[in-house]
Design an enzyme around this catalytic site. Structure first.
Site, short mmCIF file in Angstrom:
data_model
loop_
_atom_site.label_atom_id
_atom_site.label_comp_id
_atom_site.label_asym_id
_atom_site.label_seq_id
_atom_site.Cartn_x
_atom_site.Cartn_y
_atom_site.Cartn_z
N HIS A 99 28.76 54.46 42.30
CA HIS A 99 28.19 53.25 42.88
C HIS A 99 26.94 53.53 43.70
O HIS A 99 26.57 52.76 44.58
CB HIS A 99 29.25 52.49 43.69
CG HIS A 99 30.04 51.56 42.82
ND1 HIS A 99 30.50 51.94 41.59
CD2 HIS A 99 30.41 50.27 42.97
CE1 HIS A 99 31.14 50.93 41.02
NE2 HIS A 99 31.10 49.89 41.84
N ASP A 160 32.05 47.74 53.30
CA ASP A 160 32.35 46.34 52.95
C ASP A 160 33.09 46.25 51.63
O ASP A 160 33.79 45.28 51.36
CB ASP A 160 31.05 45.54 52.83
CG ASP A 160 30.37 45.38 54.17
OD1 ASP A 160 31.05 45.56 55.20
OD2 ASP A 160 29.16 45.08 54.20
N GLU A 271 29.76 41.55 62.07
CA GLU A 271 28.63 41.71 61.14
C GLU A 271 27.74 40.47 61.24
O GLU A 271 27.92 39.62 62.14
CB GLU A 271 29.12 41.91 59.69
CG GLU A 271 29.61 43.32 59.42
CD GLU A 271 29.53 43.73 57.94
OE1 GLU A 271 28.91 43.00 57.13
OE2 GLU A 271 30.08 44.80 57.61
#
Ligand code: FAD
Length: 516
Positions: A99, A160, A271
């Site tokens: 990723h 996240d 956040e």
């Protein structure tokens, strides 16, 4: 004599056919790997998957992929490449979940080690006064969460998105909304087992081989392959109050964020993100979250203005629900958000932490997941954040981007500053992420347009702001890497010479090049 040379190797949008090694010598040395007694599986076929990553902009085809079954497989492979010496030109890339954004887990014509195949050690939770979980370096964080929850425990610091491997995120930092109080994931590790670029296996921790331990954490895969990690755990709450509130004014938004992260008793997660032309998103919350004041919330419109969303979470157990409601009310009462824009939701800890996966599945269904992702991430000192926001959100990104723009502060005092990660020289800094997707190939949403926008943001930060650092970064020259690491560069090079002197490991980061 070992020669480590300076230039980069990754080529954007490479044609994979061009990347096959030209010399038969090269492939014959690699096929010598075939004779090694691996517990796992070495393949020269079906290696194309390892030439792709989430970024979707870079491609480097390896010659072989090893699916290791044991740490000795990894050690054997790396030691073999090391013993072949610099002349082989071979490099080794550990691949986690692939990723990365810029080919960081790739090697052109080399050996990819597919870390997800490494299922050893079997995941084990150790309870007690300082609980931890012991996992393989190729384990996905989502599996760790599922397993530790069985013991009423969970890691304290997250990303996240949880479908990433331990080795992959610990090579960067692992930053999310818990990092203001627990530091990033690299500040929450007790011990690692590592295979260096010479194929040696070391256990390392704060007390044992500490130079290697801190080098590896945030070390971009340059000093060793993480085969095992002990990750610190804390009690896991059962439920989460998940809150979103909106601001028109960036100064108020960031003041409230910084206020919340400065408190001892505060939310468990802080956040925030920027909404430019995102009316659709606002409409979605009206259905997925419960507005505190439904009538006012239904009348609220952004009027085309940029909005700043503060996203908060408070963890709790059902029996303390009332107390937590009071605590949340008390904390919210000190904030300056637009009063009609308080959106609430209550979910399990698993649902909250795994929230991005739901969106990922929806995007995948629509064919919008496997598209280019020209993401750009910065760590911006708090003293510079208003100037950053004014220029970037006010001038450069007036049309927004196709994807979230994250922005939230963290306290450096909670971060271990002995790791390889470079951070801005201030106690508070912001993690900022421009997470663009590019479904269309031309025009305003096209890749060229987004890359040009990214360059403008980078140029602005480099020329006008002091102390801003890139995160998950990718540079074209070693001079730029040197500037990125600043005073930490010397230590980084010293560690490279010590632990991976032939520059075999993680060539996709483009920091050091193996040369004959
Ligand atoms: P890979 O892409 O496979 O590898 C990354 C690098 O680490 C490569 O250089 C590779 O060689 C090296 N590596 C892999 N495994 C090992 C190992 N075992 N030992 C040593 N080196 C190894 N980051 C954050 O900090 N916070 C976030 O909230 C966040 N959210 C994200 C959300 C999404 C949807 C995506 C795609 C990425 C996100 N990231 C986030 C970035 C992510 O943390 C990094 O890209 C991470 O490297 C991905 O892990 P991976 O397992 O896919 O690693």
């Amino acid at each position: 004599k070992i020669i480590m040379v300076l230039l980069l190797t990754c080529t954007p949008e490479s044609n994979t056919n061009d990347l096959l090694p030209s010399s038969s010598y090269h492939s014959s040395v690699l096929s010598s790997l075939n004779h090694l007694p691996f517990d796992g599986h070495l393949t020269f076929d079906n290696v194309q998957f390892a030439a792709k990553d989430f970024g979707g902009m870079f491609s480097s085809l390896p010659l072989a992929v090893l699916q290791p079954r044991s740490v000795s497989d990894i050690s054997l492979a790396v030691r073999h490449v090391f013993e072949l010496g610099p002349a082989s030109g071979l490099t080794v890339a550990a691949r986690g979940h692939g990723h990365s954004l810029h080919g960081q887990a790739m090697t052109r014509g080399g050996l990819v080690i597919s870390m997800e195949s490494l299922r050893w050690p079997k995941m084990r939770v150790f309870t007690g006064s300082s609980p931890f979980v012991e996992v393989s370096g190729g384990e996905l964080w989502i599996n760790i969460l599922r397993e530790t929850l069985k013991y009423g425990l969970a890691p304290k610091s997250w990303t996240d998105y949880l479908h990433l491997t331990v080795g992959g995120t610990l090579s960067n930092a692992g930053i999310s909304g818990q990092a203001f109080r627990h530091g990033p994931q690299i500040s929450n590790v007790y011990e690692l087992e590592v295979v260096t670029g010479k194929g040696e296996i070391f256990t390392c921790s704060e007390k044992q081989n500490s130079d290697l331990f801190y080098g590896i954490l945030g070390g971009l895969g340059q000093f060793g392959i993480i085969t095992r990690a002990r990750i610190s755990l804390g009690p896991a709450a059962k439920r989460v109050k998940w809150i979103k509130v909106l601001y028109h004014d960036f100064a108020l938004f960031s003041k409230d964020q910084e206020h919340l992260i400065s408190l001892e008793k505060t939310f468990d997660y802080v956040e925030g993100f920027v909404m430019i032309n995102r009316t659709g998103l606002l409409n979605r919350w009206r259905s997925s979250f419960i507005p505190k004041d439904p009538v006012q919330a239904s009348r609220f419109t952004s009027e085309g203005k940029t909005l700043y969303c503060l996203e908060l979470a408070k963890y709790f157990d059902p029996e303390e629900s009332e107390l937590v409601n009071q605590e949340v009310e008390r904390l919210l009462s000190k904030l300056s958000y637009i009063s009609s824009t308080l959106f609430l939701s209550e979910v399990s800890l698993l649902e909250f932490l795994d929230r991005v996966h739901i969106s990922a599945l929806k995007l995948r269904e629509k064919g919008l997941w496997e598209v280019p992702h020209p993401w750009l991430n910065f760590l911006v000192p708090a003293s510079q954040i208003k100037e950053f926001a004014g220029e970037v959100f006010g001038n450069i990104l007036t049309d927004g981007i196709n994807g979230p723009i994250l922005i939230y502060p963290v306290n450096k005092s909670k971060w271990n500053n002995r790791t390889s990660l470079v951070t801005p020289p201030e106690d508070t800094f912001y993690n900022v992420g421009f997470l663009s997707s590019v479904p269309l190939s031309t025009g305003k949403d096209g890749l060229e347009h987004i890359l040009a926008q990214n360059r403008k943001i980078i140029e602005f930060c480099d020329s006008k702001l002091r102390g801003t650092k890139r995160y998950l970064s990718h540079y074209s020259t070693q001079e730029e890497w040197k500037a990125h690491f600043g005073t930490q560069w010397e230590v980084f090079v010293r560690r490279k010479l010590e632990y991976d002197p032939l520059a075999i490991l993680a060539p996709g980061q483009g920091i050091f090049e193996k040369r004959i």
